[in-house]
Design an enzyme around this catalytic site. Structure first.
Site, PDB file in Angstrom:
ATOM      1  N   GLY A 171       5.776   5.005   1.917  1.00 46.25           N
ATOM      2  CA  GLY A 171       5.298   5.884   0.853  1.00 46.25           C
ATOM      3  C   GLY A 171       5.254   7.339   1.276  1.00 46.25           C
ATOM      4  CG  ASP A 172       2.697   8.770   4.438  1.00 50.57           C
ATOM      5  OD1 ASP A 172       2.018   9.520   3.732  1.00 50.57           O
ATOM      6  OD2 ASP A 172       2.206   7.877   5.142  1.00 50.57           O
ATOM      7  CE1 TYR A 173       7.975   9.077   8.034  1.00 55.28           C
ATOM      8  CE2 TYR A 173       8.175   6.703   7.770  1.00 55.28           C
ATOM      9  CZ  TYR A 173       7.831   7.790   8.537  1.00 55.28           C
ATOM     10  OH  TYR A 173       7.330   7.606   9.801  1.00 55.28           O
TER      11      TYR A 173
END
Length: 381
Positions: A171-173
Site C-alpha cells: 500500500g505504501d509503494y
C-alpha cells in the site's frame, strides 16, 4: 545522465517511513533535487525502522533503500530561526510533500493555505491513511492495517485460508507512486499555466484503486469474490490459473483454453471438462491438474508447453532469478557509495531514459548533512 527530465526541480520532503519517501525517491531518480526536512539529531522516524535487523551505520537498511540520492536539511520547526530558513526553502521549492496524519502540518503552520502565501505556485502533496476528513482520519495509516481494511488480504491464499497479506509494504509503494503521477501531472500544468496544485492521496484509496478489477466486478454482481479452494492466484479467473507443485519445484500456469493445455500435458482426467466448466468447476479442475503436475518435473512441463506457446513459467527464488541471462541483461542492480569506501547494492530506477539506464550512486544523507550547503545557496543573491 546529465539532463534528466526533472533537473532543477526542487522538492521538499516532510515525510517519514515509506509512502512519502518512496514517492520522492522516484522524483530524485528522475532528476529532482529532493531535500528532506528532518528533526535535528534524530531525523525522521524511518531511520530506526529496521528490516531483518539490518543497519547501515546508525540508520536502518530500509532508510538507505528509499532515501538514496537525497539531501537532508535539519530544522526544528518550533525554532524561529530554523523556521525562517524553512520558509525560504518553501519560497524556492516547486513541490512540497508530506505524509503525516491530518492536522499535523496545520499545527506547524505548514498547511496548504499557509504554504501558498509563501509560494503561490507550489505543488503541495499530502498522503494520509484514510483521507483528510471522516471518522478514520486519525487512525494509524500503516500498511498491514490498510491491506486488512481494504479487503486486499482476502484476495491472496486459498478459500479456506485465513486472510493473507502481501509480504511487503504494498500500500505504501502504490500510494507513493500514485503521488508521483499526480505531481508530474501538476508540474506539466504549472509549466503551461503557472498554477500550483493541492494533491491529496490516501493509502486506503490507493489500495482500493489497486483492486479495480475486483471492485468493478463486485459492483455489477453484488457478490464478494470467492477465492479458489485450490491453487488460488486470482479470484476472478477460471481454471487453470494458479501455481502448481511439480516433482521438483513449482510451475505458474496462466489463463489458457483447457484443451489447448491438455494437448501439451496429456492429462486424461482433464479431457472430460468443457471450456464453460473452467469457471463452474474451477476447483475440481485445479485438483485434477494438481495431481497431474506432481508426476513430473518443472523442466519437463515447460518443454512440453513450448511448441504450444502456452503461458507458463517456473516459480523462482531470487538466487535463481539473478542467475538468468535476462536478469543480468536488464541491469536492475546498482551500487550506492557509502562512507569509508563501502558500497550498498540495491535496485535502480526501473525507467530507461533515451535508451539509458538511470543510476544514482549518491547514498542516503546523514541527518542535516547538507544543511550548511543549502543555507549558503539560499543566501546568495
Amino acid at each position: 545522465m546529465k539532463d534528466l527530465p526533472l533537473k532543477n526541480i526542487w522538492v521538499l520532503e516532510f515525510c517519514q517511513y515509506l509512502s512519502g519517501p518512496c514517492a520522492t525517491l522516484r522524483l530524485a531518480d528522475l532528476g529532482a533535487r529532493v531535500i528532506k526536512i528532518e528533526r535535528p539529531n534524530k531525523g525522521e522516524a524511518g531511520r530506526k525502522l529496521a528490516i531483518e535487523n539490518q543497519w547501515v551505520g546508525e540508520d536502518s537498511l530500509l532508510f538507505h533503500t528509499i532515501n538514496r540520492n537525497k539531501d537532508s536539511f535539519a530544522a526544528d520547526l518550533n525554532d524561529p530561526k530554523d523556521r525562517e530558513w524553512v520558509d525560504k526553502l518553501i519560497a524556492k521549492a516547486d513541490v512540497l510533500i508530506h505524509n503525516f496524519r491530518p492536522g499535523t502540518m496545520e499545527k506547524k503552520g505548514l498547511d496548504y493555505a499557509s504554504v501558498k502565501k509563501l509560494n503561490r505556485s507550489i505543488i503541495y502533496a499530502s498522503i494520509s491513511g484514510y483521507g483528510e476528513e471522516g471518522p478514520w482520519k486519525n487512525k494509524p495509516g500503516q500498511d498491514l492495517l490498510i491491506q486488512s481494511l481494504s479487503g486486499l488480504a482476502y484476495t491472496t491464499g486459498n478459500k479456506q485460508d485465513n486472510p493473507v497479506p502481501f509480504g511487503l509494504g504494498l500500500g505504501d509503494y502504490l500510494c507513493g507512486n500514485q503521488a508521483v503521477q499526480g505531481i508530474l501531472a501538476a508540474l506539466i500544468r504549472k509549466k503551461r499555466t503557472g498554477q500550483g496544485a493541492k494533491l491529496e492521496l490516501s493509502l486506503l484509496e490507493s489500495a482500493v484503486d489497486f483492486q479495480f478489477e475486483l471492485f468493478t466486478t463486485y459492483f455489477q454482481s453484488k457478490r464478494v469474490p470467492i477465492r479458489s479452494s485450490v491453487n488460488n492466484a486470482h479470484t476472478l479467473l477460471s481454471a487453470p490459473y494458479g501455481i502448481y507443485k511439480t516433482a521438483d519445484g513449482y510451475l505458474a500456469v496462466a489463463m489458457m483454453p483447457l484443451q489447448r493445455l491438455n494437448r501439451a500435458i496429456d492429462c486424461v482426467a482433464l479431457a472430460g471438462f468443457t471450456e464453460a466448466e473452467a469457471f463452474t468447476k474451477r476447483d475440481e479442475i485445479k485438483c485434477v491438474l494438481t495431481h497431474h503436475f506432481k508426476t513430473n518435473t518443472t523442466a519437463h512441463w515447460l518443454e512440453r508447453s513450448q511448441p504450444h506457446d502456452l503461458w507458463m513459467a517456473p516459480v523462482m527464488n531470487w538466487d535463481q532469478l539473478r542467475s538468468t541471462q535476462t536478469y543480468r541483461q536488464l541491469q536492475v542492480e546498482q551500487h550506492v557509495a557509502l562512507n569509508g569506501g563501502k558500497t550498498l547494492t540495491t535496485t535502480r530506477c526501473p525507467i530507461r531514459m533515451d535508451g539509458t539506464v538511470v543510476h544514482a550512486a549518491k547514498p542516503a544523507p546523514a541527518v542535516g548533512e547538507q544543511t550548511d550547503v543549502i543555507k549558503a545557496e539560499l543566501s546568495r543573491k
